[in-house]
Design a protein around this motif. Structure first.
Motif, mmCIF file in Angstrom:
data_model
loop_
_atom_site.group_PDB
_atom_site.id
_atom_site.type_symbol
_atom_site.label_atom_id
_atom_site.label_comp_id
_atom_site.label_asym_id
_atom_site.label_seq_id
_atom_site.Cartn_x
_atom_site.Cartn_y
_atom_site.Cartn_z
ATOM 1 N N VAL A 20 0.839 -1.200 0.000
ATOM 2 C CA VAL A 20 0.000 0.000 0.000
ATOM 3 C C VAL A 20 0.876 1.253 0.000
ATOM 4 O O VAL A 20 1.885 1.324 0.707
ATOM 5 C CB VAL A 20 -0.933 0.003 1.228
ATOM 6 N N ARG A 21 0.468 2.259 -0.796
ATOM 7 C CA ARG A 21 1.202 3.514 -0.885
ATOM 8 C C ARG A 21 0.451 4.624 -0.155
ATOM 9 O O ARG A 21 -0.703 4.472 0.231
ATOM 10 C CB ARG A 21 1.401 3.899 -2.352
ATOM 11 N N GLU A 22 1.122 5.756 -0.020
ATOM 12 C CA GLU A 22 0.550 6.880 0.716
ATOM 13 C C GLU A 22 -0.791 7.316 0.136
ATOM 14 O O GLU A 22 -1.709 7.668 0.860
ATOM 15 C CB GLU A 22 1.523 8.071 0.705
ATOM 16 N N MET A 23 -0.906 7.314 -1.196
ATOM 17 C CA MET A 23 -2.119 7.836 -1.832
ATOM 18 C C MET A 23 -3.227 6.799 -1.949
ATOM 19 O O MET A 23 -4.305 7.095 -2.441
ATOM 20 C CB MET A 23 -1.781 8.378 -3.231
ATOM 21 N N ASP A 24 -2.988 5.577 -1.483
ATOM 22 C CA ASP A 24 -3.939 4.488 -1.688
ATOM 23 C C ASP A 24 -5.080 4.493 -0.683
ATOM 24 O O ASP A 24 -4.920 4.899 0.475
ATOM 25 C CB ASP A 24 -3.229 3.133 -1.585
ATOM 26 N N SER A 25 -6.221 4.013 -1.144
ATOM 27 C CA SER A 25 -7.345 3.657 -0.282
ATOM 28 C C SER A 25 -7.800 2.274 -0.725
ATOM 29 O O SER A 25 -7.500 1.836 -1.840
ATOM 30 C CB SER A 25 -8.495 4.657 -0.420
ATOM 31 N N LEU A 26 -8.525 1.582 0.126
ATOM 32 C CA LEU A 26 -8.976 0.242 -0.241
ATOM 33 C C LEU A 26 -9.907 0.306 -1.449
ATOM 34 O O LEU A 26 -9.841 -0.544 -2.343
ATOM 35 C CB LEU A 26 -9.677 -0.426 0.945
ATOM 36 N N ALA A 27 -10.753 1.335 -1.494
ATOM 37 C CA ALA A 27 -11.659 1.492 -2.636
ATOM 38 C C ALA A 27 -10.877 1.739 -3.921
ATOM 39 O O ALA A 27 -11.223 1.220 -4.988
ATOM 40 C CB ALA A 27 -12.630 2.643 -2.380
ATOM 41 N N GLY A 28 -9.808 2.532 -3.836
ATOM 42 C CA GLY A 28 -8.989 2.805 -5.013
ATOM 43 C C GLY A 28 -8.280 1.563 -5.514
ATOM 44 O O GLY A 28 -8.195 1.318 -6.721
ATOM 45 N N ILE A 29 -7.756 0.758 -4.582
ATOM 46 C CA ILE A 29 -7.083 -0.489 -4.969
ATOM 47 C C ILE A 29 -8.085 -1.438 -5.621
ATOM 48 O O ILE A 29 -7.803 -2.058 -6.652
ATOM 49 C CB ILE A 29 -6.427 -1.149 -3.740
ATOM 50 N N ALA A 30 -9.271 -1.544 -5.028
ATOM 51 C CA ALA A 30 -10.308 -2.416 -5.593
ATOM 52 C C ALA A 30 -10.671 -1.979 -7.007
ATOM 53 O O ALA A 30 -10.822 -2.815 -7.909
ATOM 54 C CB ALA A 30 -11.542 -2.406 -4.694
ATOM 55 N N SER A 31 -10.793 -0.679 -7.216
ATOM 56 C CA SER A 31 -11.152 -0.163 -8.534
ATOM 57 C C SER A 31 -10.069 -0.458 -9.564
ATOM 58 O O SER A 31 -10.365 -0.858 -10.690
ATOM 59 C CB SER A 31 -11.402 1.346 -8.444
ATOM 60 N N ARG A 32 -8.802 -0.278 -9.183
ATOM 61 C CA ARG A 32 -7.705 -0.497 -10.128
ATOM 62 C C ARG A 32 -7.600 -1.952 -10.551
ATOM 63 O O ARG A 32 -7.208 -2.258 -11.673
ATOM 64 C CB ARG A 32 -6.372 -0.043 -9.512
ATOM 65 N N TYR A 33 -7.935 -2.862 -9.639
ATOM 66 C CA TYR A 33 -7.783 -4.284 -9.945
ATOM 67 C C TYR A 33 -9.124 -4.968 -10.208
ATOM 68 O O TYR A 33 -9.229 -6.187 -10.128
ATOM 69 C CB TYR A 33 -7.001 -4.973 -8.824
ATOM 70 N N TYR A 34 -10.144 -4.183 -10.520
ATOM 71 C CA TYR A 34 -11.431 -4.706 -10.969
ATOM 72 C C TYR A 34 -12.022 -5.734 -10.003
ATOM 73 O O TYR A 34 -12.455 -6.814 -10.392
ATOM 74 C CB TYR A 34 -11.300 -5.305 -12.377
ATOM 75 N N THR A 35 -12.013 -5.373 -8.725
ATOM 76 C CA THR A 35 -12.660 -6.195 -7.717
ATOM 77 C C THR A 35 -13.460 -5.270 -6.811
ATOM 78 O O THR A 35 -13.685 -4.113 -7.137
ATOM 79 C CB THR A 35 -11.629 -7.031 -6.931
ATOM 80 N N THR A 36 -13.917 -5.771 -5.687
ATOM 81 C CA THR A 36 -14.732 -4.967 -4.784
ATOM 82 C C THR A 36 -14.046 -4.813 -3.437
ATOM 83 O O THR A 36 -13.184 -5.620 -3.057
ATOM 84 C CB THR A 36 -16.113 -5.617 -4.564
#
Length: 415
Positions: free
Chosen positions: A176-192
């Protein structure tokens, strides 16, 4: 020392323990292994071969895992830019009761410390204390390392039966990076968000820089026999994999999650890729319309067995003839870093027949009169993991040890 000071130090100790970075850990009890990925950000400009050497992997495997075109001349020596995010294919094993990869070794250089190796060279995928523990008595002082030491670098990984919600999946260990959120990670990797929370046994959506979470990527599974050297091959959606001693290249997506394999374009000596009792080569498909539908004949890859490329000839009738096969888009070897290349998300399966590349430069062109089509090598549906995903603190013992020492001194003074 006043009791209030002792209490304050104790609270600091608790806060420090809570604030430590966390990593998802999968317990295990057998000796099996799986294909997995770790997300890695280059700390400097590095050649493809240098990045591969850091993780003891095949440079071509690194390129295909990131859908980078391997047909470019001298591509193994291409210089990748600093801060580029790439997915590193690794084998995830069961070691001391938990999933991890222990095949990576690092040769120390002048000025190296365990902290710099962990935080800079390997981008926070491991802690200095974890490297120290993995090497036993070899390291006595983490800040003073002899030049040329060969250190085991344990990397985080998970398998979870290579499935997510009963579908084939490859798990990416993501820092996880400073600018990350769980919602953002989910969106980038096409999951929920829900899927990520379930996989990582999270009680809340809170993540912070340095945490390592497991991200499930949809994948194409193989059904090769157990005695094949590439048994249980999994290819994440939107990418490629090289196998059979660089002779065969398999792809996944974008139109479906069926594994599709063709001869690779690399100049290597390979065994025959022609299906028996047929003039079809590996990856070829013929389609013959009829009043009952479409008669389809395929020559598909059956695994690498005792140095031989196994092929399977299949004939079946389907309602309509298949269109031209769509390959995942290939990219040129990167020279600059963009937002997309920093995160390198795995593309989602496309429902459109027009998505993707029709013929990557590195793929085999079917012979005249045949059509590239869908390989029947459909992987078995995965099952959910019985293992529990635990979010545990990563080791950062120097900080905790210092605070423990302060607490001990405070208690002695107070008494």
């Amino acid at each position: 020392m006043p009791q209030s000071t002792v209490v304050a130090i104790a609270m600091l100790l608790m806060i420090a323990a809570i604030a430590e970075s966390k990593s998802t850990i999968e317990p295990c009890a057998n000796s099996d292994s799986c294909n997995a990925l770790v997300g890695y950000t280059l700390y400097a400009d590095l050649k493809v071969s240098e990045v591969a050497a850091l993780f003891q992997i095949d440079p071509i495997a690194l390129l295909t895992a990131n859908s980078i075109d391997i047909s470019y001349a001298d591509v193994e020596n291409h210089i990748l830019p600093s801060q580029l995010f790439v997915k590193i294919p690794i084998i995830c094993s069961c070691v001391d009761g938990i999933r991890k990869s222990v095949s990576t070794r690092y040769k120390t250089r002048p000025s190296d410390t365990l902290g710099s190796i962990a935080d800079t060279v390997y981008g926070g995928l491991v802690s200095g204390e974890q490297i120290r523990e993995a090497n036993g008595n070899l390291v006595t002082d983490p800040s003073v390392l002899d030049v040329g030491m060969s250190l085991v670098v344990p990397l985080p990984c998970t398998c979870f039966n290579s499935s997510d919600n009963f579908l084939p999946a490859v798990y990416l260990s993501y820092v996880v990076r400073e600018m990350d959120s769980l919602a953002g990670i989910a969106s980038r990797y096409y999951t929920t968000v829900t899927d990520l929370m379930n996989v990582n046994a999270m009680g809340s959506v809170a993540v912070k820089a340095g945490d390592i979470i497991s991200v499930p990527l949809p994948a194409c599974a193989s059904n090769f026999p157990r005695y094949a050297s590439d048994f249980a091959l999994l290819v994440p959606n939107g990418s490629y994999a090289i196998t059979a001693s660089h002779c065969v290249q398999c792809s996944c997506g974008p139109g479906n999650l069926n594994l599709y394999c063709t001869p690779a374009s690399l100049a290597v000596s390979c065994s025959s890729m022609q299906c028996k009792n047929s003039n079809l080569m590996l990856g070829n498909v013929t389609a013959q319309p009829s009043s009952a539908g479409c008669n389809v004949t395929t020559c598909s890859y059956g695994g690498f067995v005792n140095g031989t490329i196994a092929t399977t000839l299949s004939n079946f009738l389907q309602p309509r003839c298949p269109g031209e096969h769509q390959f995942p888009p290939l990219i040129a070897p990167p020279t600059t870093v963009t937002r997309d290349s920093m995160f390198a998300p795995a593309p989602a399966p496309s429902l459109s027949d027009g998505a993707g590349s029709k013929t990557p430069k590195s793929s085999f062109m079917p012979s005249s009169g045949s059509l590239p089509g869908i390989s029947p090598a459909n992987g078995p549906i995965g099952s959910t993991s019985d293992a529990t995903s635990l979010v545990n603190p990563l080791s950062s013992f120097p900080t905790l040890a210092f605070l423990l020492l302060l607490l001990k001194l405070a208690l002695l003074t107070a008494s």
